[in-house]
Design a protein around this motif. Structure first.
Motif, mmCIF file in Angstrom:
data_model
loop_
_atom_site.group_PDB
_atom_site.id
_atom_site.type_symbol
_atom_site.label_atom_id
_atom_site.label_comp_id
_atom_site.label_asym_id
_atom_site.label_seq_id
_atom_site.Cartn_x
_atom_site.Cartn_y
_atom_site.Cartn_z
ATOM 1 N N ILE A 1 16.115 14.359 -1.807
ATOM 2 C CA ILE A 1 16.548 13.668 -3.231
ATOM 3 C C ILE A 1 17.166 14.147 -4.045
ATOM 4 N N ILE A 2 17.405 15.597 -4.243
ATOM 5 C CA ILE A 2 18.096 16.320 -5.034
ATOM 6 C C ILE A 2 19.293 16.243 -4.425
ATOM 7 N N ALA A 3 19.569 15.961 -3.040
ATOM 8 C CA ALA A 3 20.854 15.642 -3.154
ATOM 9 C C ALA A 3 21.489 14.362 -3.194
ATOM 10 N N MET A 4 20.792 14.049 -2.536
ATOM 11 C CA MET A 4 20.922 12.677 -2.350
ATOM 12 C C MET A 4 21.515 12.359 -4.179
ATOM 13 N N GLY A 5 20.875 12.449 -4.907
ATOM 14 C CA GLY A 5 20.349 12.016 -6.343
ATOM 15 C C GLY A 5 19.215 10.979 -6.609
ATOM 16 N N SER A 6 19.157 10.444 -5.842
ATOM 17 C CA SER A 6 18.156 8.975 -5.885
ATOM 18 C C SER A 6 17.817 8.277 -4.838
ATOM 19 N N ILE A 7 16.340 7.471 -5.336
ATOM 20 C CA ILE A 7 16.254 6.452 -3.799
ATOM 21 C C ILE A 7 17.009 5.206 -3.677
ATOM 22 N N PHE A 8 17.587 4.676 -2.990
ATOM 23 C CA PHE A 8 18.491 3.888 -3.090
ATOM 24 C C PHE A 8 17.422 2.730 -2.551
ATOM 25 N N ARG A 9 18.805 1.545 -2.788
ATOM 26 C CA ARG A 9 18.049 -0.168 -3.008
ATOM 27 C C ARG A 9 17.280 0.349 -1.424
ATOM 28 N N GLU A 10 17.675 0.161 -0.296
ATOM 29 C CA GLU A 10 17.301 0.050 0.715
ATOM 30 C C GLU A 10 16.322 0.651 0.948
ATOM 31 N N MET A 11 15.910 1.784 0.785
ATOM 32 C CA MET A 11 15.455 2.424 0.651
ATOM 33 C C MET A 11 13.619 2.249 0.419
ATOM 34 N N LYS A 12 13.790 1.739 -1.349
ATOM 35 C CA LYS A 12 13.286 1.130 -1.923
ATOM 36 C C LYS A 12 12.627 -0.346 -1.539
ATOM 37 N N GLN A 13 13.349 -0.691 -0.050
ATOM 38 C CA GLN A 13 13.020 -2.384 0.044
ATOM 39 C C GLN A 13 11.983 -1.915 1.349
ATOM 40 N N LEU A 14 13.120 -0.332 1.568
ATOM 41 C CA LEU A 14 11.466 -0.176 3.014
ATOM 42 C C LEU A 14 10.531 0.489 2.646
ATOM 43 N N LEU A 15 9.784 1.283 0.762
ATOM 44 C CA LEU A 15 8.887 2.041 0.982
ATOM 45 C C LEU A 15 8.338 0.782 0.362
ATOM 46 N N GLU A 16 8.657 -0.484 -0.461
ATOM 47 C CA GLU A 16 7.452 -1.205 -1.219
ATOM 48 C C GLU A 16 6.619 -2.327 0.391
ATOM 49 N N ALA A 17 7.626 -2.530 1.440
ATOM 50 C CA ALA A 17 7.602 -3.240 2.359
ATOM 51 C C ALA A 17 5.850 -3.358 3.100
ATOM 52 N N GLU A 18 5.484 -3.937 3.820
ATOM 53 C CA GLU A 18 4.261 -3.733 3.510
ATOM 54 C C GLU A 18 4.322 -3.025 5.153
ATOM 55 N N ARG A 19 4.901 -3.586 6.103
ATOM 56 C CA ARG A 19 5.230 -2.828 6.962
ATOM 57 C C ARG A 19 7.127 -1.658 6.960
ATOM 58 N N PRO A 20 6.803 -0.494 7.838
ATOM 59 C CA PRO A 20 5.463 -0.032 7.918
ATOM 60 C C PRO A 20 4.177 0.272 7.392
ATOM 61 N N ARG A 21 3.131 0.142 7.459
ATOM 62 C CA ARG A 21 2.133 1.299 6.600
ATOM 63 C C ARG A 21 2.122 2.466 6.805
ATOM 64 N N LYS A 22 2.712 3.527 5.622
ATOM 65 C CA LYS A 22 2.626 4.610 5.203
ATOM 66 C C LYS A 22 1.377 4.988 4.871
ATOM 67 N N VAL A 23 1.602 6.130 6.086
ATOM 68 C CA VAL A 23 0.098 7.053 5.422
ATOM 69 C C VAL A 23 0.251 8.432 4.588
ATOM 70 N N VAL A 24 -0.515 8.459 3.552
ATOM 71 C CA VAL A 24 0.092 8.896 2.522
ATOM 72 C C VAL A 24 -1.844 9.262 2.725
ATOM 73 N N HIS A 25 -1.853 11.199 1.480
ATOM 74 C CA HIS A 25 -2.678 12.041 0.941
ATOM 75 C C HIS A 25 -3.156 11.760 -0.640
ATOM 76 N N TYR A 26 -3.979 11.291 -0.998
ATOM 77 C CA TYR A 26 -4.014 11.221 -2.250
ATOM 78 C C TYR A 26 -2.554 10.402 -3.083
ATOM 79 N N SER A 27 -3.013 9.227 -2.570
ATOM 80 C CA SER A 27 -1.857 8.037 -3.070
ATOM 81 C C SER A 27 -1.926 7.544 -4.096
ATOM 82 N N HIS A 28 -3.241 7.688 -4.752
ATOM 83 C CA HIS A 28 -2.972 7.308 -6.304
ATOM 84 C C HIS A 28 -2.142 8.631 -7.200
#
Length: 367
Positions: free
Chosen positions: A191-218
């Protein structure tokens, strides 16, 4: 360490932890008087390295030991020099088991013990796949063809692992890297090299699918919302799952959860040359051990999700499926086919809903 608390026999596959290595290999020689063992085809799972020659280990060197298989494994084509410990980059095909069962805390001079506290042991096939994934990590530094190909792959997955570093203090620190891992490929987005999280990546992260497996989601959700304006969707939190399954509410990092549930020793995540757990995540270019650490965490986070969901959280469901499936197959009654009519209710008595296990409140969802 005067005696061994487990019986060793030549040809056994052993998992041996020393201060700096986590070795698997075939027991080729043991001398209780001289207090040494010799491992044939030793493989250091921590550095992803196969040694060319047998390794002799003295009892005082050994911190933990486990018998992981009785039959002799096949050899690995990867190799390092006799004294080298740097990771290889070619594909690994060793038949070995990295599932390090947790044993009681002990000093290097304490007795060797085989732990009985075990939840799961990953299969040889699973472990071979893990090392193949570690040797084919995709690092992305710009929105080029590789970036769009990665997003296309991630978008069609049912579930992916998501790791963001650093995230310990939520929004406090700027994003360094984001890791998204499928069951086949680990993608590290710089992300440092890319400079930002761009629109298409944001859409992917906000979608219900795929489900995102995370730890300490808060912590991760706070970071994404306040740093990038992203509202993460489709969350499966492995910390929440472990807490529910184990019935505990105590702080537990992802690595600690992997150690407890999957029996992978913490040394698997460390590097002899440089400890990535204490390395600068903002240092560029990302060092190899840091990339390996991120990839290992993502891969095993998916394994943790799979195990917790299917072996614990849905255990009763799968048990009922198995019982229900056997309703007709063992019957020799000639009238059995008649019970298979469309409105037949044979086997329904085996389906038992537990209110405590499935608390679906449809009225609240409708609101």
């Amino acid at each position: 360490m005067e005696t061994l608390d487990i019986t060793l026999q030549l040809g056994q596959m052993l998992l041996v932890q020393t201060a700096s290595e986590l070795l698997t290999g075939t027991l080729n020689f043991v001398d209780p008087k001289r207090r040494i063992i010799e491992l044939e085809n030793p493989y250091d799972q921590r550095s992803n390295c196969q040694y060319n020659s047998p390794q002799i280990l003295s009892f005082p060197q050994i911190k933990k030991l486990q018998i992981v298989r009785e039959d002799e494994p096949s050899s690995n084509s990867n190799s390092c020099s006799d004294t080298g410990t740097s990771p290889t980059t070619s594909e690994s095909h060793t038949s070995y088991n990295t599932a390090a069962a947790r044993t009681p805390s002990s000093s290097p001079e304490s007795k060797l013990v085989a732990s009985e506290e075990s939840d799961i042991t990953l299969s040889t096939t699973e472990l071979e796949l893990i090392h193949e994934q570690l040797n084919s990590v995709v690092c992305i530094t710009q929105t080029d063809q590789k970036y769009h190909k990665a997003l296309a792959d991630i978008r069609v997955q049912p579930v992916v692992a998501l790791i963001i570093e650093p995230v310990d203090y939520g929004r406090t620190h700027r994003t360094s890297v984001m890791v998204l891992a499928t069951y086949q490929t680990v993608y590290i987005f710089d992300i440092i090299a890319m400079g930002s999280i761009f629109r298409e990546m944001k859409q992917l992260l906000e979608a219900e699918r795929p489900r995102k497996v995370v730890h300490y989601s808060h912590k991760l959700v706070d970071h994404l919302k306040n740093r990038h304006g992203v509202k993460l969707g489709g969350i499966f939190d492995t910390f929440v799952a472990v807490s529910i399954v184990r019935g505990i509410k105590e702080p537990m990092t992802l690595i600690e959860a992997v150690e407890k549930i999957l029996n992978i020793n913490q040394i698997f995540f460390h590097s002899e040359a440089e400890d990535p757990l204490h390395s600068d995540i903002y240092k560029r270019p990302l060092i190899l051990v840091m990339r390996l650490l991120l990839a290992k965490k993502a891969i095993l986070q998916l394994k943790l999700h799979e195990h917790l969901l299917h072996k614990h959280m849905l255990k009763n469901f799968y048990s009922q499926c198995e019982i229900f499936s056997q309703t007709f197959c063992e019957s020799e009654d000639a009238t059995t086919p008649l019970e298979m009519q469309r409105k037949g209710r044979a086997g329904f008595q085996h389906i038992k809903r537990s209110a405590k296990e499935f608390e679906f409140k449809f009225n609240q969802l409708a609101e």
